[in-house]
Design a protein around this motif. Structure first.
Motif, PDB file in Angstrom:
ATOM      1  N   LEU A 104       7.660  -5.751   6.723  1.00 47.06           N
ATOM      2  CA  LEU A 104       6.957  -6.292   5.557  1.00 47.06           C
ATOM      3  C   LEU A 104       7.534  -7.607   5.048  1.00 47.06           C
ATOM      4  O   LEU A 104       7.201  -8.041   3.948  1.00 47.06           O
ATOM      5  N   LYS A 105       8.361  -8.273   5.854  1.00 44.28           N
ATOM      6  CA  LYS A 105       8.922  -9.556   5.432  1.00 44.28           C
ATOM      7  C   LYS A 105       7.808 -10.588   5.249  1.00 44.28           C
ATOM      8  O   LYS A 105       6.721 -10.471   5.832  1.00 44.28           O
ATOM      9  N   ASP A 106       8.074 -11.569   4.413  1.00 43.86           N
ATOM     10  CA  ASP A 106       7.154 -12.685   4.211  1.00 43.86           C
ATOM     11  C   ASP A 106       7.781 -13.894   4.885  1.00 43.86           C
ATOM     12  O   ASP A 106       8.595 -14.599   4.288  1.00 43.86           O
ATOM     13  N   ALA A 107       7.422 -14.122   6.148  1.00 43.41           N
ATOM     14  CA  ALA A 107       8.010 -15.212   6.917  1.00 43.41           C
ATOM     15  C   ALA A 107       7.708 -16.565   6.288  1.00 43.41           C
ATOM     16  O   ALA A 107       8.540 -17.472   6.320  1.00 43.41           O
ATOM     17  N   ALA A 108       6.527 -16.685   5.670  1.00 44.08           N
ATOM     18  CA  ALA A 108       6.153 -17.950   5.027  1.00 44.08           C
ATOM     19  C   ALA A 108       7.085 -18.280   3.868  1.00 44.08           C
ATOM     20  O   ALA A 108       7.302 -19.446   3.543  1.00 44.08           O
ATOM     21  N   ALA A 109       7.651 -17.253   3.238  1.00 42.75           N
ATOM     22  CA  ALA A 109       8.588 -17.457   2.130  1.00 42.75           C
ATOM     23  C   ALA A 109      10.034 -17.522   2.628  1.00 42.75           C
ATOM     24  O   ALA A 109      10.962 -17.560   1.837  1.00 42.75           O
ATOM     25  N   GLY A 110      10.208 -17.510   3.950  1.00 40.93           N
ATOM     26  CA  GLY A 110      11.538 -17.604   4.521  1.00 40.93           C
ATOM     27  C   GLY A 110      12.313 -16.298   4.543  1.00 40.93           C
ATOM     28  O   GLY A 110      13.519 -16.298   4.758  1.00 40.93           O
ATOM     29  N   GLU A 111      11.619 -15.180   4.339  1.00 45.64           N
ATOM     30  CA  GLU A 111      12.298 -13.890   4.348  1.00 45.64           C
ATOM     31  C   GLU A 111      12.551 -13.430   5.783  1.00 45.64           C
ATOM     32  O   GLU A 111      11.677 -13.557   6.632  1.00 45.64           O
ATOM     33  N   THR A 112      13.735 -12.895   6.024  1.00 43.77           N
ATOM     34  CA  THR A 112      14.004 -12.253   7.307  1.00 43.77           C
ATOM     35  C   THR A 112      13.715 -10.764   7.210  1.00 43.77           C
ATOM     36  O   THR A 112      13.541 -10.096   8.207  1.00 43.77           O
ATOM     37  N   GLU A 113      13.673 -10.262   5.980  1.00 44.57           N
ATOM     38  CA  GLU A 113      13.247  -8.896   5.690  1.00 44.57           C
ATOM     39  C   GLU A 113      12.850  -8.848   4.224  1.00 44.57           C
ATOM     40  O   GLU A 113      13.214  -9.718   3.446  1.00 44.57           O
ATOM     41  N   MET A 114      12.063  -7.839   3.878  1.00 46.26           N
ATOM     42  CA  MET A 114      11.666  -7.664   2.496  1.00 46.26           C
ATOM     43  C   MET A 114      12.928  -7.411   1.674  1.00 46.26           C
ATOM     44  O   MET A 114      13.795  -6.653   2.089  1.00 46.26           O
ATOM     45  N   PRO A 115      13.058  -8.027   0.496  1.00 46.19           N
ATOM     46  CA  PRO A 115      14.274  -7.846  -0.298  1.00 46.19           C
ATOM     47  C   PRO A 115      14.503  -6.395  -0.708  1.00 46.19           C
ATOM     48  O   PRO A 115      13.559  -5.621  -0.852  1.00 46.19           O
ATOM     49  N   GLU A 116      15.764  -6.055  -0.923  1.00 41.93           N
ATOM     50  CA  GLU A 116      16.115  -4.734  -1.427  1.00 41.93           C
ATOM     51  C   GLU A 116      15.548  -4.587  -2.834  1.00 41.93           C
ATOM     52  O   GLU A 116      15.424  -5.549  -3.568  1.00 41.93           O
ATOM     53  N   GLY A 117      15.225  -3.364  -3.196  1.00 40.01           N
ATOM     54  CA  GLY A 117      14.736  -3.089  -4.544  1.00 40.01           C
ATOM     55  C   GLY A 117      13.234  -3.141  -4.686  1.00 40.01           C
ATOM     56  O   GLY A 117      12.714  -2.904  -5.763  1.00 40.01           O
ATOM     57  N   VAL A 118      12.523  -3.452  -3.596  1.00 37.89           N
ATOM     58  CA  VAL A 118      11.061  -3.501  -3.645  1.00 37.89           C
ATOM     59  C   VAL A 118      10.517  -2.193  -3.082  1.00 37.89           C
ATOM     60  O   VAL A 118      10.737  -1.886  -1.916  1.00 37.89           O
ATOM     61  N   PRO A 119       9.812  -1.407  -3.901  1.00 38.13           N
ATOM     62  CA  PRO A 119       9.249  -0.159  -3.386  1.00 38.13           C
ATOM     63  C   PRO A 119       8.021  -0.421  -2.523  1.00 38.13           C
ATOM     64  O   PRO A 119       7.471  -1.524  -2.521  1.00 38.13           O
ATOM     65  N   VAL A 120       7.607   0.592  -1.789  1.00 43.20           N
ATOM     66  CA  VAL A 120       6.372   0.515  -1.009  1.00 43.20           C
ATOM     67  C   VAL A 120       5.448   1.657  -1.413  1.00 43.20           C
ATOM     68  O   VAL A 120       5.894   2.684  -1.918  1.00 43.20           O
ATOM     69  N   ALA A 121       4.161   1.429  -1.180  1.00 44.90           N
ATOM     70  CA  ALA A 121       3.166   2.482  -1.315  1.00 44.90           C
ATOM     71  C   ALA A 121       2.641   2.761   0.086  1.00 44.90           C
ATOM     72  O   ALA A 121       2.285   1.841   0.818  1.00 44.90           O
ATOM     73  N   VAL A 122       2.626   4.026   0.451  1.00 43.27           N
ATOM     74  CA  VAL A 122       2.070   4.445   1.732  1.00 43.27           C
ATOM     75  C   VAL A 122       0.763   5.153   1.399  1.00 43.27           C
ATOM     76  O   VAL A 122       0.761   6.176   0.720  1.00 43.27           O
ATOM     77  N   VAL A 123      -0.357   4.580   1.848  1.00 44.51           N
ATOM     78  CA  VAL A 123      -1.682   5.133   1.567  1.00 44.51           C
ATOM     79  C   VAL A 123      -2.211   5.747   2.849  1.00 44.51           C
ATOM     80  O   VAL A 123      -2.324   5.083   3.869  1.00 44.51           O
ATOM     81  N   LYS A 124      -2.550   7.068   2.789  1.00 45.77           N
ATOM     82  CA  LYS A 124      -3.076   7.786   3.955  1.00 45.77           C
ATOM     83  C   LYS A 124      -4.293   8.582   3.522  1.00 45.77           C
ATOM     84  O   LYS A 124      -4.157   9.413   2.634  1.00 45.77           O
ATOM     85  N   PRO A 125      -5.449   8.509   4.063  1.00 41.65           N
ATOM     86  CA  PRO A 125      -5.876   7.399   4.898  1.00 41.65           C
ATOM     87  C   PRO A 125      -6.289   6.221   4.016  1.00 41.65           C
ATOM     88  O   PRO A 125      -6.781   6.408   2.921  1.00 41.65           O
ATOM     89  N   GLY A 126      -6.075   5.053   4.509  1.00 43.28           N
ATOM     90  CA  GLY A 126      -6.536   3.849   3.836  1.00 43.28           C
ATOM     91  C   GLY A 126      -8.004   3.645   4.127  1.00 43.28           C
ATOM     92  O   GLY A 126      -8.644   4.484   4.769  1.00 43.28           O
ATOM     93  N   PRO A 127      -8.517   2.538   3.670  1.00 43.47           N
ATOM     94  CA  PRO A 127      -9.948   2.260   3.907  1.00 43.47           C
ATOM     95  C   PRO A 127     -10.315   2.226   5.390  1.00 43.47           C
ATOM     96  O   PRO A 127     -11.453   2.437   5.751  1.00 43.47           O
ATOM     97  N   ARG A 128      -9.330   1.971   6.247  1.00 44.32           N
ATOM     98  CA  ARG A 128      -9.591   1.927   7.691  1.00 44.32           C
ATOM     99  C   ARG A 128      -9.201   3.229   8.373  1.00 44.32           C
ATOM    100  O   ARG A 128      -9.063   3.292   9.585  1.00 44.32           O
ATOM    101  N   LYS A 129      -8.955   4.266   7.594  1.00 43.39           N
ATOM    102  CA  LYS A 129      -8.645   5.603   8.092  1.00 43.39           C
ATOM    103  C   LYS A 129      -7.320   5.698   8.832  1.00 43.39           C
ATOM    104  O   LYS A 129      -7.109   6.568   9.634  1.00 43.39           O
ATOM    105  N   HIS A 130      -6.413   4.768   8.581  1.00 44.03           N
ATOM    106  CA  HIS A 130      -5.058   4.898   9.104  1.00 44.03           C
ATOM    107  C   HIS A 130      -4.083   4.544   7.994  1.00 44.03           C
ATOM    108  O   HIS A 130      -4.461   3.996   6.974  1.00 44.03           O
ATOM    109  N   ARG A 131      -2.853   4.869   8.205  1.00 45.41           N
ATOM    110  CA  ARG A 131      -1.811   4.635   7.205  1.00 45.41           C
ATOM    111  C   ARG A 131      -1.704   3.147   6.874  1.00 45.41           C
ATOM    112  O   ARG A 131      -1.682   2.303   7.765  1.00 45.41           O
ATOM    113  N   VAL A 132      -1.640   2.842   5.587  1.00 43.76           N
ATOM    114  CA  VAL A 132      -1.477   1.468   5.127  1.00 43.76           C
ATOM    115  C   VAL A 132      -0.176   1.412   4.338  1.00 43.76           C
ATOM    116  O   VAL A 132       0.068   2.246   3.467  1.00 43.76           O
ATOM    117  N   LEU A 133       0.664   0.451   4.663  1.00 45.34           N
ATOM    118  CA  LEU A 133       1.948   0.267   3.998  1.00 45.34           C
ATOM    119  C   LEU A 133       1.860  -0.990   3.151  1.00 45.34           C
ATOM    120  O   LEU A 133       1.575  -2.074   3.662  1.00 45.34           O
TER     121      LEU A 133
END
Length: 149
Positions: A104-133
């Protein structure tokens, strides 16, 4: 300035986390603003590096700050886009794994990885019927008939 009570029953790292949390809540540390460096926090509060790192880890786990190696810690900014969750979807909110942080890094912002402290939402099923992170600092979940505003 409130000081750390080194003789108190409450551990000093928790006291520092409380002070920084209060500064964020009061607006003295603004969203997107830098926290003092670890060295400066050690000097300001007469603490060792372990106590300061533990205090910052608490605030990251609470989603209040983000830390980027080599840059320091900033107060989280939550300017999120709406993401509509389909009826009946299962949503899990949690901290990401190391692999997910890289994914989930934002390469355009120069991230090599998403910063620590940022939570994620895992949606199952998403609008496309597969897991969305989804990154918690980029998306706001909208359920059912809620307006997306």
């Amino acid at each position: 300035m409130t000081v750390i009570d080194h003789g108190a029953d409450r551990p000093v790292h928790r006291q520092l986390a409380d002070l920084l949390r209060a500064d964020i809540a009061a607006g003295r540390l603004k969203p997107g603003g830098m926290l003092p460096s670890q060295a400066r926090l050690m000097q300001m509060h007469d603490l060792g590096p372990v106590a300061v790192r533990q205090a910052l880890a608490i605030l990251r786990a609470e989603g209040l700050i983000r830390t980027v190696k080599g840059e320091g810690s900033t107060v989280m900014v939550y300017d999120r886009q709406p993401y509509r969750v389909a009826a009946g979807a299962d949503v899990e909110i949690r901290m990401p794994s190391p692999e997910e942080r890289k994914q989930l890094k934002d390469a355009a912002a120069g991230e090599t990885e998403m910063p620590e402290g940022v939570p994620v939402a895992v949606v199952k099923p998403g609008p496309r019927k597969h897991r969305v992170l989804l990154r918690g600092d980029r998306w706001r979940l909208v359920f059912g008939d809620e307006p997306q505003s």
